[in-house]
Enzyme design. Structure first.
Site, PDB file in Angstrom:
ATOM      1  CG  ASP A  71      -2.169   0.836   0.991  1.00 34.16           C
ATOM      2  OD1 ASP A  71      -2.163   1.656   0.055  1.00 34.16           O
ATOM      3  OD2 ASP A  71      -3.146   0.691   1.755  1.00 34.16           O
ATOM      4  CD  GLU A 101      -6.358   5.876   2.546  1.00 28.02           C
ATOM      5  OE1 GLU A 101      -5.368   5.562   3.213  1.00 28.02           O
ATOM      6  OE2 GLU A 101      -6.317   6.023   1.307  1.00 28.02           O
TER       7      GLU A 101
END
Ligand code: BGC
Ligand code: BGC
Length: 860
Positions: free
Chosen positions: A341, A541
């Site tokens: 990621d 997020e």
């Protein structure tokens, strides 16, 4: 000096509210405590590097290894240099590479991050996307500089449709799809998404997110289908097949894209729902709860898995060899590649974004290295040459990447611009895709309350449509919508889409009724009914992490609107836009009917399809959505999940009314938010990764002002841009070029911050002063007039900290008050102003109780 600062009563009030809320629910707090203790004991027992492999199954994977594919991969590999191999493992971002970089290095893949577009143009057309895909592809197969002809591939976050592209169909976010509980629908959505992605020349999608979300305080709750593995497991197989095609059908044909199950592993189970946080589950729980989407997704052939930012018992997944290699690859039998990621490798102990052999050694095959790709590439090459990374490990990584490329036909398919779907603009936002999305909206709606069977509504009525979500496609679409955070969008950014109001208006008008849009609920002619659409602002997020599930804590403007309409004798239907199950008891009490719409996406019209019957009162579409997340009974309840030993939600997993069902919620639910008596006053962030609601960031100079709605904003003598400090985009860099200018956090409505003075708070700022200090720098708090604004010159402190890298400064709140700020109505809690040239970066800005005495600037 104002004497309210001397009144101890404010502090007491805060505590008293906490005490009332404790009544009748101390159990929950105790449970939480035992849970923490258990977790701690468990933590001591577990060695995060070395688990019990026998817990994990060996999967029967539908996509079998094909000797011809393997032979081709081996042949390619045997002709590659170390440099060419390492280049396959590095994934830069389109904003930080040029076509010439691709020609020179021949990266195996690249990505566009959320809110990153070709040419940095939000309104880039499908042709612009294709051109970039084509140029980078051609450069990748051009061997003039790097000697390699291996085609690159482009990965993108098409997480609710092709959401970075203007005009694309935006499906409901996963939380809504979970409520629909319909795997066949998920497959249709994935197929439509694959087509829209292919129309822009892109090969690979970073979806599905198969997180099983245990704590709704997590900012990514809406990216998960459910709190329980059941739906996640079923859906993962459907979406992977919808994106890639089934193994025995048109697997990775020219109508299909590569998919990624993410984020491996345990992202939905971190403590307190912290994004990128620590998961303390046992290994068995990790398998039973968090791994089920991998079990099914990999079994049907998902070709990539994304490593997660989170840790398990303190060890970052990106560096966990046991999970990435022993479990995922060796035991489960996954033979595709593991992609990292966003600079996730840089978070491993001992690593930086530019240097991290640990990740590849643990089993990471592709480093997602958006910006620091160059140094990372150089370091990785050196580490292979010196043996820190073995040749065998590199070869295994490259074999996996090439295997997927060969399976996906990338060596045979024409170049991106020449593929069958490329450039078919009619696919982007195609009517049949929108029809699927609208169906998904209908199926995702969950009705929590329907007093006196007020729903469905007859369409030939006089309807007032209120609330700031009513005609707001950006808000109803949430994060990961054109921009990363989903903020800064207007209805005109969604050509072809519809707001919730649009659907109501069309339905009502067609039946001869009347719908009036009035965001603040004002009306001239008293309506028969009010539909109020309200809810969370978009986030993505960690920016969406919250500490408490209370909706509009301390600022209940939507409740006020509902109450006002009710007080006028108008029946109220609430439509709630949200990325998670929130505590809304007061809003439920103030509504006759309450429908959760989650984040429906671009086809808001689907809401009216269900709310309205036909003229005769016959239901057109019933409510079939059911909660895939338990609805909380308290704001501070912490995790409440299906099958909990003590399960005490307001409404359980699986709940949802259909038309004709009896209403189950009491008319007067408790409006006591909390169950925790000794809640201490916590630090309040004004800025943490981003401006915290209700505030937003602006730069101004003279009469010019600009909100920070993109990564870089400038006026003639001041500019501001995003910067990474600890995690992506958690800081802002500001340059004053000379002439009065300021950066500030402000809101349309005032906040009463007196309690912070009472708690001896100071404002603390994480700061990096990057230039010399040439004159006064004013830090102030402001109201909307001059008489209630007060600031202090902090140049002395800044000078002492200049050119020292990241540090922090603090200013006692009482200083602002002494300088004339009225803390009872603060519109601008932070304003930094200079006339002289100045360059600095800031990250977290907080009001921290009990810290005024030790503040750098203390005006006592
Ligand atoms: C997110 C991923 C995403 C990636 C690329 C990360 O910050 O966690 O879900 O795929 O960025 O945009
Ligand atoms: C997101 C990206 C985004 C980036 C911004 C990442 O976490 O996933 O898509 O553009 O942060 O720095």
């Amino acid at each position: 000096m104002n004497d309210y600062t001397k009144q101890p009563s404010l502090r007491l009030t805060v505590m008293a509210i906490g005490m009332i809320s404790a009544m009748g629910c101390s159990n929950t707090a105790d449970n939480a405590k035992t849970h923490v203790q258990q977790a701690e004991t468990e933590a001591k027992k577990i060695d995060p590097r070395n688990g019990n492999v026998s817990i994990w199954p060996t999967l029967d994977i539908a996509v079998k290894q094909d000797p011809a594919v393997e032979a081709k991969v081996a042949e390619l590999l045997s002709g590659m240099t170390i440099e060419q191999k390492v280049a396959q493992t590095i994934q830069p971002e389109i904003g930080s590479i040029t076509v010439e970089d691709m020609r020179k290095y021949g990266f195996g893949s690249y990505l566009n991050g959320g809110g990153s577009f070709p040419g940095r143009n939000k309104h880039a057309t499908p042709d612009d996307w294709i051109k970039l895909a084509e140029d980078l592809y051609q450069a990748s197969i051009d061997d003039s500089l790097d000697g390699s002809t291996i085609p690159t591939m482009w990965g993108t976050d098409a997480v609710h449709g092709h959401n970075n592209v203007i005009g694309a169909t935006l499906f409901p976010h996963n939380i809504g799809l979970g409520a629909a509980n319909n795997p066949e629908l998920i497959r249709e959505i994935a197929e439509a998404t694959a087509k829209e992605v292919m129309a822009t020349g892109i090969d690979w999608v970073f979806a599905p997110t198969v997180a099983v979300v245990r704590d709704d305080r997590w900012g990514r709750t809406y990216e998960g289908y459910s709190e329980d593995p059941e739906i996640v497991k079923a859906y993962s197989a459907s979406i992977v097949q919808g994106l890639q095609g089934a193994a025995d059908e048109d697997f990775l044909s020219d109508q299909r894209v590569i998919s990624t199950v993410k984020h491996f592993l345990g992202d939905g189970g971190t403590e307190k729902g912290d994004d990128q946080g620590n998961n303390l589950d046992s290994e068995q729980e990790l398998f039973d709860i968090h791994a089920q989407g991998y079990v099914s997704g990999i079994a049907v052939g998902a070709q990539s898995v994304m490593a997660s930012f989170n840790s398990w018992h303190g060890v970052k997944m990106h560096g966990n060899k046991y999970f990435l290699t022993d479990v995922l690859k060796d035991k489960m039998g996954f033979d595709g590649f593991v992609v990292g990621d966003w600079s996730g490798h840089g978070q491993i102990k001992g690593c930086t974004n530019e240097d991290c052999a640990q990740a590849m050694n643990a089993g990471l095959d592709i480093y997602m290295a958006p910006n620091e790709w160059k140094k990372l590439y150089e370091n990785t090459v050196a580490q292979v040459k010196s043996g820190v990374i073995s040749q065998a490990r590199l070869d295994d990584a490259v074999t996996r990447i090439l295997r997927v490329k060969v399976r996906a036909g990338l060596f045979e398919k024409p170049s991106p611009a020449n593929r069958p779907l490329a450039g078919k603009k009619e696919l982007i936002g195609a009517a049949e895709h929108r029809a699927v999305a609208r169906k998904a909206v209908r199926q995702s709606l969950v009705m929590l309350k329907n007093k006196n069977q007020i729903l469905p509504l007859k369409p030939n009525m006089n309807v007032l449509v209120a609330g700031d979500g009513a005609d707001n496609i950006g808000k109803q679409s949430g994060g990961w919508t054109i921009t990363w955070q989903g903020t800064g969008n207007k209805n005109s950014d969604f050509p072809g889409g519809s707001s919730i109001y649009d659907g109501i208006q069309q339905t009502v008008q067609a039946a001869g009724g009347k719908a009036v849009l009035s965001v603040d609920g004002a009306y001239q002619q008293k309506p028969d009914i009010a539909i109020v659409v309200f809810g969370e602002e978009p986030y993505a997020e960690g920016n969406g992490d919250i500490s408490n599930l209370e909706y509009q804590r301390g600022n209940k403007t939507d409740l006020a609107l509902l109450k006002k309409l009710k007080a006028d004798g108008i029946p109220v239907v609430s439509v709630f836009i949200t990325g998670r199950a929130l505590w809304v008891n007061p809003e439920l009490n103030a509504s006759d009917a309450f429908v959760v719409a989650w984040l429906p996406g671009s086809e808001g019209a689907g809401v009216a399809d269900v709310l309205f019957s036909d003229k005769q009162g016959k239901v057109r579409y019933d409510f079939t959505g059911r909660l895939s997340y338990s609805w909380p009974a308290f704001a501070d309840q912490g995790p409440v999940n299906r099958f909990d030993e003590e399960y005490n939600p307001l409404l359980p997993y699986g709940f949802g009314l259909s038309y004709g069902d009896n209403n189950v919620l009491a008319d007067e639910l408790s409006e006591v938010a909390g169950s925790n008596p000794d809640e201490e006053m916590l630090a309040r962030a004004l800025f943490e990764r981003s401006a915290q609601a209700p505030w937003s960031l602006t730069i101004s100079s003279g009469n010019e002002r600009k909100g920070m709605d993109s990564k870089f904003v400038a006026l003639s003598n001041i500019e501001i841009s995003t910067l990474d400090k600890d995690v992506q985009e958690d800081a802002r860099q500001v340059k004053w070029k000379g002439g009065e200018a300021s950066v500030s956090l402000g809101a349309a409505f005032p906040e009463d911050l007196r309690a912070y003075i009472e708690a001896d708070a100071a404002m603390t700022i994480d700061i990096n002063v990057e230039s010399d200090i040439k004159g006064p720098v004013w830090l102030s708090m402001a109201c909307d007039g001059a008489d209630c604004t007060g600031g202090v010159d902090i140049s002395r402190v800044l000078r002492a900290k200049a050119n020292q890298g990241w540090t922090n400064i603090s200013v006692a709140l009482s200083c602002f008050e002494q300088a004339g700020a009225d803390l009872s109505k603060v519109f601008v809690p932070f304003k930094l102003q200079s006339e002289q040239p100045l360059k600095l970066s800031f990250a977290a800005i907080k009001l921290v109780p009990e810290s005024s005495e030790s503040a750098d600037v203390n005006c006592e």
